[in-house]
Design a protein around this motif. Structure first.
Motif, mmCIF file in Angstrom:
data_model
loop_
_atom_site.group_PDB
_atom_site.id
_atom_site.type_symbol
_atom_site.label_atom_id
_atom_site.label_comp_id
_atom_site.label_asym_id
_atom_site.label_seq_id
_atom_site.Cartn_x
_atom_site.Cartn_y
_atom_site.Cartn_z
ATOM 1 N N HIS A 1 -3.880 4.612 -9.067
ATOM 2 C CA HIS A 1 -3.837 6.066 -8.907
ATOM 3 C C HIS A 1 -3.499 6.485 -7.475
ATOM 4 C CE1 HIS A 1 -5.162 6.512 -12.946
ATOM 5 N NE2 HIS A 1 -6.182 5.706 -12.719
ATOM 6 N N HIS A 2 -2.586 7.439 -7.381
ATOM 7 C CA HIS A 2 -2.211 7.984 -6.074
ATOM 8 C C HIS A 2 -3.063 9.210 -5.778
ATOM 9 C CE1 HIS A 2 1.477 5.749 -5.129
ATOM 10 N NE2 HIS A 2 1.562 5.629 -6.443
ATOM 11 N N THR A 3 -3.436 9.321 -4.490
ATOM 12 C CA THR A 3 -4.115 10.546 -4.059
ATOM 13 C C THR A 3 -3.294 11.207 -2.958
ATOM 14 O OG1 THR A 3 -5.438 9.118 -2.647
ATOM 15 C CG2 THR A 3 -6.472 9.882 -4.691
ATOM 16 N N CYS A 4 -2.065 10.720 -2.781
ATOM 17 C CA CYS A 4 -1.220 11.266 -1.708
ATOM 18 C C CYS A 4 -0.612 12.604 -2.131
ATOM 19 C CB CYS A 4 -0.114 10.277 -1.345
ATOM 20 S SG CYS A 4 0.854 9.709 -2.743
ATOM 21 N N SER A 5 -0.160 13.348 -1.133
ATOM 22 C CA SER A 5 0.414 14.659 -1.444
ATOM 23 C C SER A 5 1.887 14.484 -1.791
ATOM 24 C CB SER A 5 0.275 15.584 -0.247
ATOM 25 O OG SER A 5 1.201 15.191 0.734
ATOM 26 N N LYS B 1 0.856 -1.187 0.000
ATOM 27 C CA LYS B 1 0.000 0.000 0.000
ATOM 28 C C LYS B 1 0.887 1.230 0.000
ATOM 29 C CE LYS B 1 -3.807 1.946 2.631
ATOM 30 N NZ LYS B 1 -3.444 3.206 2.019
ATOM 31 N N CYS B 2 0.394 2.324 -0.569
ATOM 32 C CA CYS B 2 1.181 3.563 -0.574
ATOM 33 C C CYS B 2 1.526 3.951 0.865
ATOM 34 C CB CYS B 2 0.384 4.683 -1.232
ATOM 35 S SG CYS B 2 1.292 6.240 -1.271
ATOM 36 N N ILE B 3 2.676 4.588 1.021
ATOM 37 C CA ILE B 3 3.152 4.925 2.373
ATOM 38 C C ILE B 3 2.211 5.907 3.077
ATOM 39 C CG2 ILE B 3 4.651 6.877 1.741
ATOM 40 C CD1 ILE B 3 6.762 5.479 3.585
ATOM 41 N N ASN C 1 -3.741 7.568 3.664
ATOM 42 C CA ASN C 1 -4.973 8.046 3.011
ATOM 43 C C ASN C 1 -4.948 7.908 1.496
ATOM 44 O OD1 ASN C 1 -6.021 8.886 5.524
ATOM 45 N ND2 ASN C 1 -4.650 10.664 5.429
ATOM 46 N N CYS C 2 -3.821 7.441 0.967
ATOM 47 C CA CYS C 2 -3.709 7.314 -0.496
ATOM 48 C C CYS C 2 -4.371 6.018 -0.967
ATOM 49 C CB CYS C 2 -2.225 7.332 -0.890
ATOM 50 S SG CYS C 2 -1.980 7.104 -2.645
ATOM 51 N N GLY C 3 -4.903 6.068 -2.185
ATOM 52 C CA GLY C 3 -5.650 4.912 -2.686
ATOM 53 C C GLY C 3 -4.804 3.850 -3.375
ATOM 54 N N TRP C 4 -3.504 4.114 -3.585
ATOM 55 C CA TRP C 4 -2.680 3.151 -4.335
ATOM 56 C C TRP C 4 -2.462 1.879 -3.516
ATOM 57 C CZ3 TRP C 4 1.691 0.260 -3.902
ATOM 58 C CH2 TRP C 4 2.273 -0.212 -5.077
ATOM 59 N N TYR C 5 -2.792 0.756 -4.098
ATOM 60 C CA TYR C 5 -2.462 -0.516 -3.440
ATOM 61 C C TYR C 5 -2.378 -1.620 -4.477
ATOM 62 C CZ TYR C 5 -7.289 -2.227 -3.725
ATOM 63 O OH TYR C 5 -8.505 -2.666 -4.184
HETATM 64 ZN ZN LIG Z 1 0.306 7.447 -2.882
#
Ligand SMILES: [Zn+2]
Length: 250
Positions: A75-79, A46-48, A51-55
């Motif tokens: 798709h990433h939603t992380c900052s 999972k993204c670090i 709250n990000c959706g990438w997995y």
């Molecule tokens: Zn991410």
């Protein structure tokens, strides 16, 4: 072959291959992930950023090592705060795979400082000196075989050397546990030429700066024209009497 991104139902030959590919994608796209589950049957990452959706989720079949991607949200939603210069996916093993080809040439002088610079310039990733040094060792071992493996191959190399060079004398001394101690080579051509040289042998040694250490020593004579004529070479543990005796008694 390098792939741009993974897709659903992609199959990898094993988990290591999957992890390696994912790490390279993460480096290329400047994100990091955390492994949530990793066992013989499943791999979840999972993204670090929580709250990000990438997995990604992959599973192995029960009958083989193959891992198939069963879920992937690309798709990433992380900052951008999580897109650090330091990338946890850039392990020494992954870094070594970028530069392996540079070590095909045994004269390669590709050094850790250059690895640090190239990783920064070409991949936008910061690497510590220690990690770059480990990556260099792994890449060189992968291409040329490790130092330890080379010592194992030494007896067969010396055997072939004798076959190809008639009159050549070679010796390998091992300890009680079958570990390398000393080695000695005198080429047939050198031994032939020695008959025309002055009857004084000069022996000198230099420390080897490799992982296994030891001393490379050489025996030389002077020919009738006062030029240095190489007679024999050897490798010993230290510049000590035993190594000389082992060689010179031959
Ligand atoms: Zn991410």
């Amino acid at each position: 072959m390098e792939i741009e991104d993974i897709r659903l139902n992609y199959v990898f030959k094993n988990k290591t291959d999957l992890k390696h590919t994912l790490a390279k994608i993460a480096i290329k796209k400047h994100f990091q992930y955390r492994i949530q589950k990793s066992c013989s049957e499943a791999f979840w990452a999972k993204c670090i950023d929580e709250n990000c959706g990438w997995y990604v989720r992959a599973r192995s079949s029960k009958v083989s090592d193959y891992f198939r991607v069963i879920k992937y949200h690309k798709h990433h939603t992380c900052s951008l705060n999580h897109r650090n210069f330091e990338n946890r996916q850039a392990s020494a093993k992954v870094i070594s795979s970028y530069f392996k080809e540079k070590f095909r040439d045994p004269r390669s002088t590709y050094r850790p400082r250059k690895i640090i610079r190239d990783m920064r310039d070409e991949h936008g990733v910061g690497v510590t000196y220690n990690k770059a040094w480990r990556a260099k060792t792994l890449a060189a071992d992968d291409v040329r075989g490790s130092n330890e493996e080379s010592y194992v191959l030494l007896p067969s190399y010396l055997y072939m050397l004798q076959l190809a060079n008639p009159g050549t004398i070679t010796r390998v001394c091992k300890d009680e546990e079958n570990r390398f101690k000393y080695m000695f080579i005198a080429f047939g051509a050198s031994l032939d030429g020695w008959k025309q040289c002055r009857p004084v042998i000069v022996v000198d040694g230099t420390f080897l700066k490799t992982k296994c250490g030891g001393t490379l020593y050489a025996a030389c004579v002077k020919d009738g024209n006062n030029q240095i004529f190489p007679l024999a070479f050897g490798i010993g543990d230290l510049e000590n009497d035993n190594a000389w005796i082992c060689s010179l008694q031959d």
